[in-house]
Write a protein that holds these residues in place. Structure first.
Motif, PDB file in Angstrom:
ATOM      1  N   GLU A  82      -8.773 -15.844   8.949  1.00 30.49           N
ATOM      2  CA  GLU A  82      -9.379 -16.760   7.970  1.00 30.49           C
ATOM      3  C   GLU A  82      -9.124 -18.209   8.367  1.00 30.49           C
ATOM      4  O   GLU A  82     -10.013 -19.060   8.280  1.00 30.49           O
ATOM      5  CB  GLU A  82      -8.817 -16.484   6.577  1.00 30.49           C
ATOM      6  CG  GLU A  82      -9.432 -15.249   5.949  1.00 30.49           C
ATOM      7  CD  GLU A  82      -8.791 -14.901   4.615  1.00 30.49           C
ATOM      8  OE1 GLU A  82      -7.940 -15.695   4.136  1.00 30.49           O
ATOM      9  OE2 GLU A  82      -9.135 -13.858   4.057  1.00 30.49           O
ATOM     10  N   LYS A 115       0.100   4.675  -4.294  1.00 29.95           N
ATOM     11  CA  LYS A 115       0.953   3.518  -4.588  1.00 29.95           C
ATOM     12  C   LYS A 115       1.004   3.250  -6.066  1.00 29.95           C
ATOM     13  O   LYS A 115       2.057   2.960  -6.631  1.00 29.95           O
ATOM     14  CB  LYS A 115       0.401   2.287  -3.828  1.00 29.95           C
ATOM     15  CG  LYS A 115       1.194   1.010  -4.034  1.00 29.95           C
ATOM     16  CD  LYS A 115       2.530   1.077  -3.327  1.00 29.95           C
ATOM     17  CE  LYS A 115       3.343  -0.182  -3.627  1.00 29.95           C
ATOM     18  NZ  LYS A 115       4.687  -0.083  -3.058  1.00 29.95           N
ATOM     19  N   ASP A 163     -15.786 -14.181  14.815  1.00 28.68           N
ATOM     20  CA  ASP A 163     -16.509 -12.909  14.855  1.00 28.68           C
ATOM     21  C   ASP A 163     -15.482 -11.788  14.946  1.00 28.68           C
ATOM     22  O   ASP A 163     -14.950 -11.479  16.019  1.00 28.68           O
ATOM     23  CB  ASP A 163     -17.454 -12.897  16.060  1.00 28.68           C
ATOM     24  CG  ASP A 163     -18.303 -11.643  16.112  1.00 28.68           C
ATOM     25  OD1 ASP A 163     -19.128 -11.539  17.027  1.00 28.68           O
ATOM     26  OD2 ASP A 163     -18.124 -10.776  15.224  1.00 28.68           O
ATOM     27  N   LYS A 164     -15.188 -11.201  13.800  1.00 30.56           N
ATOM     28  CA  LYS A 164     -14.083 -10.246  13.705  1.00 30.56           C
ATOM     29  C   LYS A 164     -14.289  -9.024  14.605  1.00 30.56           C
ATOM     30  O   LYS A 164     -13.348  -8.449  15.109  1.00 30.56           O
ATOM     31  CB  LYS A 164     -13.959  -9.779  12.255  1.00 30.56           C
ATOM     32  CG  LYS A 164     -12.578  -9.318  11.902  1.00 30.56           C
ATOM     33  CD  LYS A 164     -12.363  -9.345  10.445  1.00 30.56           C
ATOM     34  CE  LYS A 164     -11.236  -8.403  10.067  1.00 30.56           C
ATOM     35  NZ  LYS A 164     -11.513  -7.794   8.785  1.00 30.56           N
ATOM     36  N   SER A 165     -15.562  -8.705  14.758  1.00 26.46           N
ATOM     37  CA  SER A 165     -15.831  -7.498  15.534  1.00 26.46           C
ATOM     38  C   SER A 165     -15.251  -7.606  16.934  1.00 26.46           C
ATOM     39  O   SER A 165     -14.792  -6.610  17.498  1.00 26.46           O
ATOM     40  CB  SER A 165     -17.330  -7.244  15.618  1.00 26.46           C
ATOM     41  OG  SER A 165     -17.973  -8.385  16.152  1.00 26.46           O
ATOM     42  N   LEU A 199     -11.659  -6.830  16.586  1.00 27.10           N
ATOM     43  CA  LEU A 199     -11.396  -5.415  16.297  1.00 27.10           C
ATOM     44  C   LEU A 199     -11.630  -4.534  17.516  1.00 27.10           C
ATOM     45  O   LEU A 199     -11.089  -3.445  17.608  1.00 27.10           O
ATOM     46  CB  LEU A 199     -12.282  -4.963  15.136  1.00 27.10           C
ATOM     47  CG  LEU A 199     -11.952  -5.649  13.813  1.00 27.10           C
ATOM     48  CD1 LEU A 199     -12.876  -5.172  12.723  1.00 27.10           C
ATOM     49  CD2 LEU A 199     -10.514  -5.425  13.422  1.00 27.10           C
ATOM     50  N   ARG A 200     -12.492  -5.064  18.396  1.00 26.92           N
ATOM     51  CA  ARG A 200     -12.714  -4.247  19.604  1.00 26.92           C
ATOM     52  C   ARG A 200     -11.570  -4.384  20.574  1.00 26.92           C
ATOM     53  O   ARG A 200     -11.631  -3.849  21.679  1.00 26.92           O
ATOM     54  CB  ARG A 200     -14.028  -4.676  20.273  1.00 26.92           C
ATOM     55  CG  ARG A 200     -15.213  -4.110  19.538  1.00 26.92           C
ATOM     56  CD  ARG A 200     -16.507  -4.393  20.280  1.00 26.92           C
ATOM     57  NE  ARG A 200     -17.521  -4.752  19.319  1.00 26.92           N
ATOM     58  CZ  ARG A 200     -18.386  -5.740  19.478  1.00 26.92           C
ATOM     59  NH1 ARG A 200     -18.366  -6.465  20.557  1.00 26.92           N
ATOM     60  NH2 ARG A 200     -19.272  -5.975  18.550  1.00 26.92           N
ATOM     61  N   LEU A 209       0.809  -1.206   0.000  1.00 27.99           N
ATOM     62  CA  LEU A 209       0.000   0.000   0.000  1.00 27.99           C
ATOM     63  C   LEU A 209       0.855   1.274   0.000  1.00 27.99           C
ATOM     64  O   LEU A 209       0.506   2.256  -0.634  1.00 27.99           O
ATOM     65  CB  LEU A 209      -0.932   0.003   1.216  1.00 27.99           C
ATOM     66  CG  LEU A 209      -1.910  -1.189   1.284  1.00 27.99           C
ATOM     67  CD1 LEU A 209      -2.682  -1.177   2.591  1.00 27.99           C
ATOM     68  CD2 LEU A 209      -2.877  -1.151   0.113  1.00 27.99           C
ATOM     69  N   GLU A 254      -5.554 -10.748   9.558  1.00 28.28           N
ATOM     70  CA  GLU A 254      -6.809 -11.137   8.900  1.00 28.28           C
ATOM     71  C   GLU A 254      -6.697 -12.559   8.362  1.00 28.28           C
ATOM     72  O   GLU A 254      -7.630 -13.341   8.417  1.00 28.28           O
ATOM     73  CB  GLU A 254      -7.063 -10.144   7.755  1.00 28.28           C
ATOM     74  CG  GLU A 254      -8.348 -10.414   7.014  1.00 28.28           C
ATOM     75  CD  GLU A 254      -9.562 -10.190   7.867  1.00 28.28           C
ATOM     76  OE1 GLU A 254      -9.609  -9.198   8.600  1.00 28.28           O
ATOM     77  OE2 GLU A 254     -10.467 -11.055   7.836  1.00 28.28           O
ATOM     78  N   PHE A 255      -5.478 -12.820   7.855  1.00 31.04           N
ATOM     79  CA  PHE A 255      -5.273 -14.154   7.286  1.00 31.04           C
ATOM     80  C   PHE A 255      -5.342 -15.225   8.352  1.00 31.04           C
ATOM     81  O   PHE A 255      -5.873 -16.307   8.122  1.00 31.04           O
ATOM     82  CB  PHE A 255      -3.933 -14.194   6.545  1.00 31.04           C
ATOM     83  CG  PHE A 255      -3.984 -13.398   5.279  1.00 31.04           C
ATOM     84  CD1 PHE A 255      -3.805 -12.007   5.300  1.00 31.04           C
ATOM     85  CD2 PHE A 255      -4.238 -14.000   4.059  1.00 31.04           C
ATOM     86  CE1 PHE A 255      -3.869 -11.271   4.119  1.00 31.04           C
ATOM     87  CE2 PHE A 255      -4.296 -13.262   2.879  1.00 31.04           C
ATOM     88  CZ  PHE A 255      -4.117 -11.901   2.912  1.00 31.04           C
ATOM     89  N   ASN A 279      -0.589  -9.179   8.180  1.00 25.60           N
ATOM     90  CA  ASN A 279      -2.013  -8.900   8.374  1.00 25.60           C
ATOM     91  C   ASN A 279      -2.662 -10.145   9.005  1.00 25.60           C
ATOM     92  O   ASN A 279      -2.764 -11.194   8.370  1.00 25.60           O
ATOM     93  CB  ASN A 279      -2.659  -8.583   7.020  1.00 25.60           C
ATOM     94  CG  ASN A 279      -4.096  -8.126   7.180  1.00 25.60           C
ATOM     95  OD1 ASN A 279      -4.681  -8.229   8.268  1.00 25.60           O
ATOM     96  ND2 ASN A 279      -4.665  -7.601   6.127  1.00 25.60           N
ATOM     97  N   PRO A 327     -18.089  -4.386  12.046  1.00 22.82           N
ATOM     98  CA  PRO A 327     -16.937  -3.530  11.755  1.00 22.82           C
ATOM     99  C   PRO A 327     -16.753  -3.321  10.252  1.00 22.82           C
ATOM    100  O   PRO A 327     -17.032  -4.218   9.456  1.00 22.82           O
ATOM    101  CB  PRO A 327     -15.747  -4.291  12.340  1.00 22.82           C
ATOM    102  CG  PRO A 327     -16.262  -5.599  12.818  1.00 22.82           C
ATOM    103  CD  PRO A 327     -17.720  -5.662  12.634  1.00 22.82           C
ATOM    104  N   GLY A 365      -7.222   1.139  13.372  1.00 26.85           N
ATOM    105  CA  GLY A 365      -8.154   0.740  14.427  1.00 26.85           C
ATOM    106  C   GLY A 365      -8.988  -0.464  14.086  1.00 26.85           C
ATOM    107  O   GLY A 365      -9.847  -0.882  14.860  1.00 26.85           O
ATOM    108  N   SER A 366      -8.766  -1.027  12.939  1.00 24.95           N
ATOM    109  CA  SER A 366      -9.626  -2.149  12.583  1.00 24.95           C
ATOM    110  C   SER A 366      -8.906  -3.305  11.937  1.00 24.95           C
ATOM    111  O   SER A 366      -9.522  -4.324  11.647  1.00 24.95           O
ATOM    112  CB  SER A 366     -10.738  -1.685  11.640  1.00 24.95           C
ATOM    113  OG  SER A 366     -10.203  -1.451  10.352  1.00 24.95           O
ATOM    114  N   GLU A 367      -7.630  -3.144  11.700  1.00 22.89           N
ATOM    115  CA  GLU A 367      -6.921  -4.255  11.057  1.00 22.89           C
ATOM    116  C   GLU A 367      -5.849  -4.770  11.988  1.00 22.89           C
ATOM    117  O   GLU A 367      -4.909  -4.048  12.302  1.00 22.89           O
ATOM    118  CB  GLU A 367      -6.304  -3.797   9.741  1.00 22.89           C
ATOM    119  CG  GLU A 367      -7.366  -3.483   8.697  1.00 22.89           C
ATOM    120  CD  GLU A 367      -6.775  -2.777   7.480  1.00 22.89           C
ATOM    121  OE1 GLU A 367      -7.550  -2.123   6.778  1.00 22.89           O
ATOM    122  OE2 GLU A 367      -5.550  -2.893   7.281  1.00 22.89           O
ATOM    123  N   ALA A 370     -13.943  -0.244  13.965  1.00 22.93           N
ATOM    124  CA  ALA A 370     -14.283  -1.458  14.724  1.00 22.93           C
ATOM    125  C   ALA A 370     -15.749  -1.517  15.068  1.00 22.93           C
ATOM    126  O   ALA A 370     -16.368  -2.566  15.047  1.00 22.93           O
ATOM    127  CB  ALA A 370     -13.428  -1.519  15.981  1.00 22.93           C
TER     128      ALA A 370
END
Lengths: 669, 131, 325
Positions: free
Chosen positions: A194, C150, A221-223, A226-227, A129, A190-191, A188, C289, A164-166, C131
């Protein structure tokens, strides 16, 4: 023992039910016991096993999950490792960049890559990114990635959140060699999420990862992740944090409440080097489902078994008891008298044998019973006949005795009277004769005397003679009466014996005829006889029958004689017919005269004693009465009369042919 | 020779009867009648000897003490050749047979048929005149 | 007695074996979902992934799902939003920040799933935090300006000698952040960024003509749904203008862009479907989120490269996940 003989009905009924029920219950009880024991043991064992299995499986799942996560991270690690080989720092920035780019491509989880040289200065940065940076020489030596990596070779950073979310994590790996540098990668998570989400834990189970501090790193439950949730206090997580062995091992599975408050079977496995703890949770209901299943299965089987045992027991009991009951019933009925009772049992065992024996016995009893009955019948009949005969004989005996006594009496009287009568007659006759002589003597003495005295003497003498005649006459009459009486009441005293009846009849006829002719010389009658040769020998009292016949025949003679005198005239031919006829069971004697006949009034009374139609002095009135008694009572026969007034009279005597002899084993009639 | 007859009967009037019936014979002396009132008496008389010699004995059967049949047997025992005729009111066969069996010469029933009797006596004594 | 036993056994067996525990979803209800987009092509592309994914998750268009679509230019969006709102949908899928904004204005209570939220949701006032958005808006955020920066760098790498790089956008106001990010990247790279705007399709040719006359060396197609929709058109124009392009999505390379670099669109749309389903199943959008992309696609079109007579430098090629020949 008496109770066995007189068993009351209710007790029997109780017993009957009891046996079947007892057996069924015993069977049921036994099977139930076995089943229950087996089932309970099974249940306990299977519950235990299932639980243990569940726990073990859960632990295995936790271990597997941890393994997977670890694997995932190790993959990334090894990928990064490519860039940490010796000499990498010397390959030139372009090549390094190339390597980094390739690493990015191969490892989608990595978002950023940094190469820090041996002194911690950034030499290269390649990002998905961010713009790539080459040779910025920014100093990261103080940062944990560099420092820790240099110290421990590999460093796994804490989880942090971008935007704040990843969730991200830093992995820093020191290059091979001394002071060669560090590759820092931003991963990340996130993987990982998964991977965690993909981990199948049963049907409704899930896995999640917490850091050593209890912070949620990955969760389906990702939320929650993330919290940045702190789960260190969660009942599910807390024990793990306090007790987790650094390298895992042992069974950590337990039933706890998860963050939702649901009861779950939870196990965990730590990934020590990452400082993570992987949890797998399965809803308790699902975890214990097999246990419950086996419970239900066992229960159902138990129930089924019980039911089958019950049914089987009942059936078996009935099978066994029914034949026994039948035996019992049959014996009862037999006992009550139903001799035709047979028991039908085809069980192919001892009971059948018993039933057969019973039937055999019953038939024998029946046979002998029937025989007995027949015999008894026969005997009874014989006895009845004998009794009848005895009674008849008794009657006859009594009759005979009566007759005898009567006879004796009359005979006695007759005899007694006879003597005085005798003298009366004799002296009367003698006196008459003496008078004659007196007359002669007087005549001889006073012949020629022709005075009144002679005629008076003659008159007187005549009167005395006449008187004496009357005396003689009445004397003779009295004598005749006595004779008649004697005749009638004379007891022959004979026995009953077999005589030729025809001969007796003929003899009687002759006797009567000659007797009648002797009494009245002018008596004449035509006799006819028709004697059936088949009559032959009959058992009778011959003298009595003779008397009867004489009586009847002489009555016949009298009747015909009367008729002739009364007005039959010269044309009237008195006849008396005597006939005999043989029948299988009797003989009949008929005496028929064509005399005066009888009126109805006479017929009614004719057999009464002392009844007579003859004028006074001629008959005693005992003849027919005696004859009746002789025929009916002494011989057991019949005497009948037919008559038409003024025309005929017929007497029919029926004498039974064979008299059953009393007190001898006789055949039937 | 006179016909000597012993009449045995317990009835006293029999004596008069016989005497009257046989008055002519008695008057002529052709018959001699003896009378005994009982069997015992008769035996005594017989034992003592009766004169003239008896031709025959006439006995009643029905007598008290010794009856005629007993007497008959007794007489026959002692004087077998002496004919005895039984006279009785009972004319039954039984007595007749018994009398015959015991040796009675005849059996007469009462009332006595004196004609028959006279004939029978004559049969025993052909010398007796027939009246 | 026996038959009952068997029945009982059967019932027990059924219970043991699980029985019909999986009941069908409450398929009686028909769910109404709205779609608001400035670009028809974008809608089409979205639907291509969304509809099957929704069906897979139990919401089948035509059976228990109705999708109301409204397409219009940015200015028309508010009106269209009102229209959609009157249809009372369970939620609205809004393509792009403008659509989101329009929807939010017209129906503040209707849940909105942003596919995709092109700007910072917090700054835009859509959410309190990623979130926990807290309001009615959730969805996928794609920090497009960042990516545009990028991309600029990548474009610069593609054309190392290039001094001038054009950035084609649609709306100067709307796309300002993107342009700004790209400019900054350009500055850092030492090149000059020249923005161009094409409000409609008809403006493309003029834009390219302007670029050509400006003497640019390459074009960055800025992140915009319209431009995504018209990728092939733009790519053709670019080739015509002999300009290398870098586009927003990997798929755009297949349509002719030289390079397409962006998040995995399919994955993102599947994620959007997940959002939709969660809200339809009753979740509050504020609790879901807002997420960003995780995977990225890098696609290179060698045909275009050949047409442009360009050699792709190996670092670029090394990044490529997909190479179109």
């Amino acid at each position: 023992m008496s109770s066995a003989i007189a068993t009351p009905e209710p007790a029997q009924a109780r017993q009957r039910v009891g046996l079947a029920v007892k057996f069924a219950l015993a069977f049921l009880g036994l099977v139930s016991l076995v089943l229950v024991v087996n089932g309970a043991v099974n249940l306990l064992l299977s519950y235990d096993e299932a639980k243990r299995a569940a726990l073990t499986v859960q632990q295995e799942k936790a271990d597997a999950a941890a393994q997977r996560i670890n694997q995932f991270v190790s993959e990334i690690e090894s990928q990064i490792g490519w860039t940490t080989r010796t000499e990498w720092q010397r390959i030139g920035v372009e090549q390094q960049r190339y390597d980094f780019i390739r690493l990015l491509r191969q490892t989608p989880a990595i978002t950023d890559l940094q190469f820090l040289d041996g002194s911690g200065k950034e030499q290269l940065r390649v990002s998905r990114l961010e713009p790539d940076v080459i040779g910025s020489l920014k100093d990261y030596s103080a940062d944990p990635p560099f420092a820790k990596a240099m110290a421990d070779h590999i460093w796994f950073g804490p989880v942090y959140f971008r935007n704040g979310s990843e969730p991200y994590m830093t992995i820093a790996i020191a290059h091979a060699g001394h002071d060669s540098g560090v590759t820092v990668a931003e991963v990340n998570l996130e993987f990982i999420g998964e991977v965690i989400t993909a981990i199948r834990v049963g049907g409704a189970g899930y896995a999640f990862i917490v850091s050593r501090e209890g912070r949620l790193i990955a969760h389906p439950d990702k939320s929650l992740v993330l919290r940045n949730t702190d789960w260190s206090q969660q009942p599910q997580v807390a024990p793990a944090l306090s007790e987790a062995k650094p390298d895992g091992g042992g069974n950590t599975a337990a039933i706890v409440r998860d963050y939702d408050g649901k009861s779950v079977l939870s196990a965990y496995a730590p990934i020590a080097r990452l400082g993570w703890i992987v949890f797998v949770a399965l809803p308790a209901s699902e975890a214990l489902a097999p246990v419950y299943r086996s419970l239900i299965q066992t229960g159902a089987l138990l129930g089924l078994g019980l039911v089958l045992a019950g049914v089987g027991g009942t059936l078996l009991a009935r099978r066994l008891v029914v034949p026994i009951r039948r035996l019992q019933l049959g014996a009862e009925r037999l006992g009550e008298g139903d001799l035709a009772q047979r028991i039908e049992i085809k069980t192919g065992d001892e009971i059948e044998t018993l039933a057969d024996r019973f039937n055999l016995m019953a038939s024998r009893i029946q046979e002998s019973h029937e025989t007995l009955e027949a015999k008894v019948d026969g005997r009874t009949r014989e006895l009845a006949r004998s009794l009848e005969d005895l009674r008849n004989a008794q009657d006859r005996l009594i009759q005979s005795e009566k007759l005898a006594s009567l006879g004796q009496l009359t005979a006695g009287i007759a005899h007694e009277i006879k003597n005085p009568l005798n003298f009366v007659n004799n002296f009367a006759e003698l006196s008459r004769e003496l008078l004659d002589e007196l007359g002669e003597a007087v005549g001889a003495n006073g012949a020629g005397r022709d005075d009144g005295a002679s005629s008076e003497i003659a008159e007187l003498t005549a009167m005395i003679k006449s008187n004496l005649d009357k005396v003689v006459q009445h004397g003779r009459r009295a004598d005749s009466i006595v004779k008649n009486m004697l005749l009638h009441s004379r007891q022959g005293g004979g026995e009953r014996r077999s005589v030729d009846l025809n001969a007796v009849v003929e003899e009687s006829l002759n006797l009567a005829y000659h007797g009648a002719r002797a009494e009245k010389p002018d008596f004449n009658i035509t006799l006819a006889n028709d004697l059936d040769p088949a009559v032959a020998a009959v058992d009778i009292y011959p003298q009595e029958i003779t008397r009867v016949l004489l009586n009847l025949i002489s009555n016949g003679f009298y009747a015909t004689h009367r008729k002739k005198l009364d007005g039959g005239g010269a044309a009237f031919a008195p006849t008396l017919a005597v006939s005999t006829k043989a029948f299988p069971d009797r003989v009949e004697i008929r005496i028929r005269d064509n005399g005066t006949g009888l009126s109805e009034a006479v017929k009614e009374k004719m057999f009464n004693p002392f009844f007579t139609t003859k004028p006074a002095g001629e008959g005693t009135g005992l003849g027919l009465s005696l004859s009746h008694d002789i025929v009916v009572k002494q011989h057991g026969g019949r005497i009948d009369v037919e008559s038409k007034l003024g025309e005929f009279t017929q007497f029919t005597i029926a004498l039974p042919r064979v008299t059953p002899q009393p007190a001898v084993a006789g055949a039937g009639s | 020779m006179s016909v000597s007859i012993l009449v045995v009967d317990d009835e006293p009037d029999v004596i008069e009867l016989f005497r009257q019936r046989f008055r002519r014979e008695l008057r002529s002396g052709a018959y001699v009648l003896h009378f005994a009132a009982s069997g015992r008496d008769a035996l005594v008389r017989l034992a003592a000897g009766v004169q003239p010699e008896l031709l025959l004995i006439l006995s009643d059967i029905n007598m008290p003490e010794m009856d005629g049949l007993q007497l008959l047997r007794e007489i026959k025992r002692q004087w077998p050749l002496l004919p005895v005729m039984m006279v009785t009111a009972y004319g039954d066969d039984e007595r007749r047979c018994a009398a015959g069996a015991s040796g009675a010469a005849d059996f007469l029933s009462k009332p006595i048929d004196f004609d028959y009797l006279k004939r029978r006596i004559q049969a025993f004594s052909p010398a007796a005149p027939s009246w | 007695m026996r038959r009952r036993d068997f029945l009982l056994l059967g019932v027990l067996a059924a219970l043991i074996n699980g029985g019909p525990w999986a009941f069908a979803q409450a398929a009686d209800r028909v769910y109404r979902v709205g779609m608001l987009s400035p670009s028809a092509g974008a809608v089409e592309d979205h639907r291509a992934i969304l509809i099957p994914e929704l069906a897979r998750l139990g919401f089948t268009e035509g059976q228990n799902l109705v999708v109301e679509v409204r397409i219009g230019r940015t200015e028309q969006l508010p009106l269209l939003a009102r229209e959609l709102a009157s249809a009372r949908p369970e939620l609205v899928i809004a393509l792009g920040a403008a659509a989101i904004r329009a929807m939010k204005e017209e129906a503040s209570a209707t849940p909105i799933v942003g596919a995709f939220i092109g700007e910072d949701p917090i700054a835009a006032g859509f959410a309190a935090s990623l979130a926990r958005p807290g309001g009615t808006i959730t969805g996928i955020v794609m920090l497009a300006p960042e990516l545009d920066a990028k991309r600029l760098q990548l474009l610069h790498e593609l054309v190392p000698g290039g001094r001038r790089i054009a950035a084609l956008a649609v709306n100067p106001k709307r796309d300002a952040p993107n342009i700004a990010a790209a400019s900054e990247a350009a500055e850092r790279a030492g090149v000059k960024l020249l923005p161009f705007y094409a409000a409609t399709q008809g403006d493309y040719r003029a834009a390219f003509a302007a670029m050509h006359s400006a003497g640019v060396d390459a074009v960055e197609i800025i992140s915009a749904p319209e431009l995504f929709a018209d990728a092939s058109m733009l790519a053709a124009l670019a080739i015509e203008a002999r300009l290398p392009t870098i586009c927003e999505w990997g798929s755009m390379a297949a349509q002719g862009c030289l390079v397409g670099y962006g998040p995995d669109r399919a994955e993102l749309l599947r994620h959007v479907a997940d959002y939709v389903v969660r809200i339809l199943r009753g979740a509050a959008p504020g609790d879901i989120p807002i997420e960003g992309p995780t995977r990225y696609e890098f696609a290179v079109n060698l045909k275009t490269a050949k047409a442009l007579d360009l050699t792709i430098p190996s670092p670029i090629l090394a990044r490529a996940d997909e190479v179109i020949q």
